[in-house]
Design an enzyme around this catalytic site. Structure first.
Site, PDB file in Angstrom:
ATOM      1  N   HIS A 168      23.263  11.799 -14.259  1.00 42.77           N
ATOM      2  CA  HIS A 168      24.162  11.374 -15.341  1.00 42.77           C
ATOM      3  C   HIS A 168      23.331  11.551 -16.597  1.00 42.77           C
ATOM      4  O   HIS A 168      22.630  10.642 -17.027  1.00 42.77           O
ATOM      5  CB  HIS A 168      24.611   9.925 -15.154  1.00 42.77           C
ATOM      6  CG  HIS A 168      25.557   9.776 -13.992  1.00 42.77           C
ATOM      7  ND1 HIS A 168      26.050   8.572 -13.565  1.00 42.77           N
ATOM      8  CD2 HIS A 168      26.112  10.707 -13.159  1.00 42.77           C
ATOM      9  CE1 HIS A 168      26.865   8.761 -12.529  1.00 42.77           C
ATOM     10  NE2 HIS A 168      26.913  10.050 -12.262  1.00 42.77           N
ATOM     11  N   ASP A 182      28.754  14.204  -1.385  1.00 41.11           N
ATOM     12  CA  ASP A 182      28.346  14.324  -2.793  1.00 41.11           C
ATOM     13  C   ASP A 182      26.826  14.339  -2.779  1.00 41.11           C
ATOM     14  O   ASP A 182      26.195  13.302  -2.529  1.00 41.11           O
ATOM     15  CB  ASP A 182      28.906  13.138  -3.586  1.00 41.11           C
ATOM     16  CG  ASP A 182      28.601  13.233  -5.079  1.00 41.11           C
ATOM     17  OD1 ASP A 182      27.741  14.051  -5.474  1.00 41.11           O
ATOM     18  OD2 ASP A 182      29.228  12.467  -5.846  1.00 41.11           O
ATOM     19  N   ASP A 198       0.796  -1.238   0.000  1.00 44.09           N
ATOM     20  CA  ASP A 198       0.000   0.000   0.000  1.00 44.09           C
ATOM     21  C   ASP A 198       0.831   1.291   0.000  1.00 44.09           C
ATOM     22  O   ASP A 198       0.260   2.380   0.049  1.00 44.09           O
ATOM     23  CB  ASP A 198      -0.981   0.053   1.188  1.00 44.09           C
ATOM     24  CG  ASP A 198      -2.108  -0.947   1.038  1.00 44.09           C
ATOM     25  OD1 ASP A 198      -2.269  -1.478  -0.082  1.00 44.09           O
ATOM     26  OD2 ASP A 198      -2.816  -1.190   2.024  1.00 44.09           O
ATOM     27  N   GLU A 248      33.631  18.699  -6.786  1.00 44.55           N
ATOM     28  CA  GLU A 248      32.761  18.636  -7.975  1.00 44.55           C
ATOM     29  C   GLU A 248      31.933  19.904  -8.119  1.00 44.55           C
ATOM     30  O   GLU A 248      31.252  20.323  -7.183  1.00 44.55           O
ATOM     31  CB  GLU A 248      31.813  17.434  -7.837  1.00 44.55           C
ATOM     32  CG  GLU A 248      30.783  17.359  -8.954  1.00 44.55           C
ATOM     33  CD  GLU A 248      29.911  16.104  -8.893  1.00 44.55           C
ATOM     34  OE1 GLU A 248      29.652  15.599  -7.777  1.00 44.55           O
ATOM     35  OE2 GLU A 248      29.474  15.644  -9.961  1.00 44.55           O
ATOM     36  N   HIS A 282      30.439   5.404  -4.416  1.00 45.35           N
ATOM     37  CA  HIS A 282      29.005   5.658  -4.235  1.00 45.35           C
ATOM     38  C   HIS A 282      28.549   5.155  -2.867  1.00 45.35           C
ATOM     39  O   HIS A 282      27.580   4.407  -2.750  1.00 45.35           O
ATOM     40  CB  HIS A 282      28.197   5.047  -5.382  1.00 45.35           C
ATOM     41  CG  HIS A 282      28.326   5.839  -6.647  1.00 45.35           C
ATOM     42  ND1 HIS A 282      27.863   5.415  -7.863  1.00 45.35           N
ATOM     43  CD2 HIS A 282      28.892   7.062  -6.889  1.00 45.35           C
ATOM     44  CE1 HIS A 282      28.125   6.326  -8.789  1.00 45.35           C
ATOM     45  NE2 HIS A 282      28.759   7.327  -8.223  1.00 45.35           N
ATOM     46  N   GLU A 324      34.757  16.845 -11.775  1.00 46.28           N
ATOM     47  CA  GLU A 324      34.830  16.204 -10.468  1.00 46.28           C
ATOM     48  C   GLU A 324      36.009  15.253 -10.303  1.00 46.28           C
ATOM     49  O   GLU A 324      35.834  14.055 -10.085  1.00 46.28           O
ATOM     50  CB  GLU A 324      33.529  15.452 -10.178  1.00 46.28           C
ATOM     51  CG  GLU A 324      33.033  14.529 -11.295  1.00 46.28           C
ATOM     52  CD  GLU A 324      31.740  13.817 -10.894  1.00 46.28           C
ATOM     53  OE1 GLU A 324      31.724  13.179  -9.830  1.00 46.28           O
ATOM     54  OE2 GLU A 324      30.754  13.896 -11.643  1.00 46.28           O
ATOM     55  N   ASP A 334      24.534  18.723  -8.633  1.00 46.37           N
ATOM     56  CA  ASP A 334      25.456  17.615  -8.328  1.00 46.37           C
ATOM     57  C   ASP A 334      26.777  18.218  -7.848  1.00 46.37           C
ATOM     58  O   ASP A 334      27.605  18.640  -8.657  1.00 46.37           O
ATOM     59  CB  ASP A 334      25.648  16.764  -9.595  1.00 46.37           C
ATOM     60  CG  ASP A 334      26.521  15.545  -9.345  1.00 46.37           C
ATOM     61  OD1 ASP A 334      26.846  15.262  -8.178  1.00 46.37           O
ATOM     62  OD2 ASP A 334      26.872  14.868 -10.336  1.00 46.37           O
ATOM     63  N   HIS A 337      30.584  14.268 -16.447  1.00 46.59           N
ATOM     64  CA  HIS A 337      29.425  13.680 -17.127  1.00 46.59           C
ATOM     65  C   HIS A 337      28.468  14.817 -17.442  1.00 46.59           C
ATOM     66  O   HIS A 337      28.561  15.900 -16.855  1.00 46.59           O
ATOM     67  CB  HIS A 337      28.757  12.597 -16.263  1.00 46.59           C
ATOM     68  CG  HIS A 337      28.356  13.040 -14.882  1.00 46.59           C
ATOM     69  ND1 HIS A 337      27.209  13.757 -14.628  1.00 46.59           N
ATOM     70  CD2 HIS A 337      28.958  12.886 -13.675  1.00 46.59           C
ATOM     71  CE1 HIS A 337      27.127  14.009 -13.325  1.00 46.59           C
ATOM     72  NE2 HIS A 337      28.183  13.503 -12.722  1.00 46.59           N
ATOM     73  N   TYR A 392      41.682   8.898  -4.111  1.00 51.10           N
ATOM     74  CA  TYR A 392      41.202   7.959  -3.092  1.00 51.10           C
ATOM     75  C   TYR A 392      42.380   7.068  -2.736  1.00 51.10           C
ATOM     76  O   TYR A 392      42.793   6.229  -3.542  1.00 51.10           O
ATOM     77  CB  TYR A 392      40.014   7.157  -3.645  1.00 51.10           C
ATOM     78  CG  TYR A 392      39.009   8.068  -4.348  1.00 51.10           C
ATOM     79  CD1 TYR A 392      38.014   8.728  -3.629  1.00 51.10           C
ATOM     80  CD2 TYR A 392      39.111   8.325  -5.727  1.00 51.10           C
ATOM     81  CE1 TYR A 392      37.136   9.598  -4.265  1.00 51.10           C
ATOM     82  CE2 TYR A 392      38.241   9.194  -6.368  1.00 51.10           C
ATOM     83  CZ  TYR A 392      37.263   9.829  -5.638  1.00 51.10           C
ATOM     84  OH  TYR A 392      36.401  10.698  -6.269  1.00 51.10           O
ATOM     85  N   ARG A 424      37.161  14.388  -3.181  1.00 57.65           N
ATOM     86  CA  ARG A 424      36.614  14.735  -4.499  1.00 57.65           C
ATOM     87  C   ARG A 424      36.070  16.155  -4.394  1.00 57.65           C
ATOM     88  O   ARG A 424      35.555  16.555  -3.345  1.00 57.65           O
ATOM     89  CB  ARG A 424      35.500  13.750  -4.912  1.00 57.65           C
ATOM     90  CG  ARG A 424      34.882  14.057  -6.268  1.00 57.65           C
ATOM     91  CD  ARG A 424      34.091  12.886  -6.875  1.00 57.65           C
ATOM     92  NE  ARG A 424      32.913  12.506  -6.127  1.00 57.65           N
ATOM     93  CZ  ARG A 424      32.792  11.432  -5.370  1.00 57.65           C
ATOM     94  NH1 ARG A 424      33.821  10.605  -5.246  1.00 57.65           N
ATOM     95  NH2 ARG A 424      31.683  11.166  -4.730  1.00 57.65           N
ATOM     96  N   HIS A 468      37.788   7.175 -11.880  1.00 57.23           N
ATOM     97  CA  HIS A 468      36.546   7.494 -12.588  1.00 57.23           C
ATOM     98  C   HIS A 468      36.800   8.615 -13.590  1.00 57.23           C
ATOM     99  O   HIS A 468      37.880   9.201 -13.650  1.00 57.23           O
ATOM    100  CB  HIS A 468      35.429   7.869 -11.601  1.00 57.23           C
ATOM    101  CG  HIS A 468      35.752   8.984 -10.652  1.00 57.23           C
ATOM    102  ND1 HIS A 468      35.734  10.305 -11.025  1.00 57.23           N
ATOM    103  CD2 HIS A 468      36.109   8.977  -9.338  1.00 57.23           C
ATOM    104  CE1 HIS A 468      36.038  11.057  -9.986  1.00 57.23           C
ATOM    105  NE2 HIS A 468      36.291  10.285  -8.946  1.00 57.23           N
TER     106      HIS A 468
HETATM  107  N1  GLY Z   1      26.749  11.951  -7.673  1.00 59.86           N
HETATM  108  C1  GLY Z   1      27.179  11.090  -8.682  1.00 59.86           C
HETATM  109  C2  GLY Z   1      28.182  11.736  -9.484  1.00 59.86           C
HETATM  110  O1  GLY Z   1      28.803  12.687  -9.069  1.00 59.86           O
HETATM  111  O2  GLY Z   1      28.411  11.361 -10.583  1.00 59.86           O
HETATM  112 MN    MN Z   2      28.241  13.984  -7.551  1.00 60.99          MN
HETATM  113 MN    MN Z   3      28.719  13.961 -10.746  1.00 58.66          MN
END
Ligand code: GLY
Ligand code: MN
Ligand code: MN
Length: 445
Positions: free
Chosen positions: A368, A267, A47, A414, A250, A391, A278, A361, A395, A412, A357
């Protein structure tokens, strides 16, 4: 006294949605049609449903906010090219789940040419598709494929008589996504607002952090700020990682206590009118960077600032990423985390142990966001109206072969950046990233 809200940006007009539909149809052959469906509610548990989130492509072409709707585009149709099917008005349901827009208000309020309630769809849709040979739809959508199969069965008699009926299916998604990659002025207004709210949330987190607090308590500070300003959902699961948790890219558990002497990586971004912010910032739990934290931080910061400065029409994300790899690798060598020479560590991808990474993006209705990263086999050249993140991060694993002072540190930084005619606009400039600025803001907290 209640706080004052940020001035709200203009909404996307129904004219703009019409122009988007026309631009899409202009790219299609004659005798074609487009079918694109809204998202449905998803059960969370008995529900209870997850908060409804409209499908981004459906939203982009209609602005219609309800589940269980279908947009049909019929290029060249004299009686109107945009037809919407939507939920029936039903007072007995509406008393439980809220007012439904209904077909009449869908036309007056959302600028489609005709609208019908879903209970007429099985009869009307085959009629609308008579004379249409190619159906454009998202080919990864099983429900839509089932729908068009049943339509073909329905239209089989006409097909046998040699009349034009749907004979081919084609994917509409790449065409919509190419369009979504370039943001309009109105979209940029909403994205600036999502970015501003997100920046304010990060400032709030910096001013309310301290040893002993749990990561989820900082999440609460951020998400309070999002919702208060009308970004009713986060654009993605909020990441708050203290100490080594920052090295999990993540990390969304957000369940640990923050420790004196550690950094915390956040983040997080709010979603305003479906557009994503973001932002990542990394700062000391106790308000002061240690010398080792600061050394690593400055490496990431320098790479990030140089990458942001490089955003301009004519360059590519690939070139920007190469600059980041160069700067981070040089920094890692200087701090004794990698051995020189620089070119060799870039060529053998030695840096990937610490930076695994991409730098950027696309950003938009999806965090994304859509749009290809390559065109005709080459990295896509940036043009005004594109919005992207920058970003870089480092690490450092808790491993014996890395200098002890740096072990377990994750950093990081960003920002969200729009490409303009003469360069770029940083949408997230309201939240500090220089060491001295961060420490000063935290002292005020
Ligand atoms: N928050 C996911 C990224 O920065 O791509
Ligand atoms: Mn992010
Ligand atoms: Mn991002």
């Amino acid at each position: 006294m209640p706080r004052t809200a940020l001035p709200r940006p203009a909404a996307i007009s129904s004219d703009e949605y019409r122009v988007r539909r026309q631009a899409l149809m202009a790219a299609l052959p004659t005798h074609s049609a487009v079918l694109i469906s809204a998202a449905s509610l998803v059960t969370r548990n008995r529900d209870s449903e997850y908060a409804f989130r409209q499908d981004s492509d459906f939203h982009y072409l209609s602005g219609f906010p309800e589940p269980d709707a279908l947009l049909v585009l019929l290029p060249g149709r004299d009686a109107g090219e945009a037809v919407l099917f939507c939920q029936e008005k039903d007072p007995s349901q509406e008393v439980w789940t809220g007012i439904r827009i209904g077909a009449e208000a869908a036309v007056t309020g959302y600028g489609v040419d005709e609208a019908y309630e879903n209970d007429t769809r099985d009869t009307l849709l085959p009629e609308l598709l008579e004379g249409r040979e190619t159906l454009f739809l998202p080919l990864d959508n099983g429900e839509m494929l089932a729908l068009v199969e049943s339509l073909r069965a329905e239209l089989a008699p006409q097909a046998r008589r040699g009349e034009r009926t749907p004979r081919a299916f084609a994917d509409i998604v790449p065409l919509i996504h190419a369009q979504r990659l370039i943001k309009s002025e109105a979209e940029l207004g909403l994205m600036r607002h999502a970015a501003r709210i997100s920046a304010q949330a990060h400032r709030r987190a910096m001013q309310n952090v301290g040893p002993g607090l749990f990561e989820y308590q900082l999440q609460a500070e951020l998400e309070h700020e999002f919702v208060w300003h009308g970004a009713r959902e986060p654009a993605y699961a909020t990441i708050v990682g203290g100490g080594e948790n920052a090295c999990v890219l993540h990390y969304i558990e957000n369940s640990a206590a923050l420790r004196d002497g550690d950094l915390v990586l956040i983040d997080a971004g709010g979603e305003f009118e479906l557009y994503a912010g973001d932002i990542t910032r990394t700062f000391p739990v106790n308000g002061r960077f240690t010398p080792a934290q600061r050394e690593l931080y400055e490496v990431v910061l320098k790479a990030q600032c140089r990458a942001v400065a490089a955003v301009a029409p004519g360059t590519t994300l690939s070139a920007i990423h190469d600059g980041v790899v160069h700067d981070l690798t040089a920094g890692l060598i200087r701090l004794g985390l990698l051995e020189s020479p620089l070119e060799a560590r870039i060529d053998d991808h030695g840096y990937r142990r610490f930076f695994l990474h991409a730098t950027s993006h696309w950003l938009g209705l999806d965090v994304h966001d859509v749009g290809t990263y390559r065109l005709d086999g080459e990295p896509r050249v940036l043009t005004p109206g594109m919005v992207l993140t920058v970003e870089p991060g480092l690490y450092i694993p808790d491993a014996e072969d890395v200098p002890e002072a740096y072990r377990g540190i994750g950093i990081r930084i960003e920002d969200d950046v729009a490409v303009t005619a003469i360069g770029h606009e940083v949408l997230t400039a309201d939240v500090p990233k220089e060491v001295t600025e961060i420490e000063a803001l935290m002292r005020k907290g």
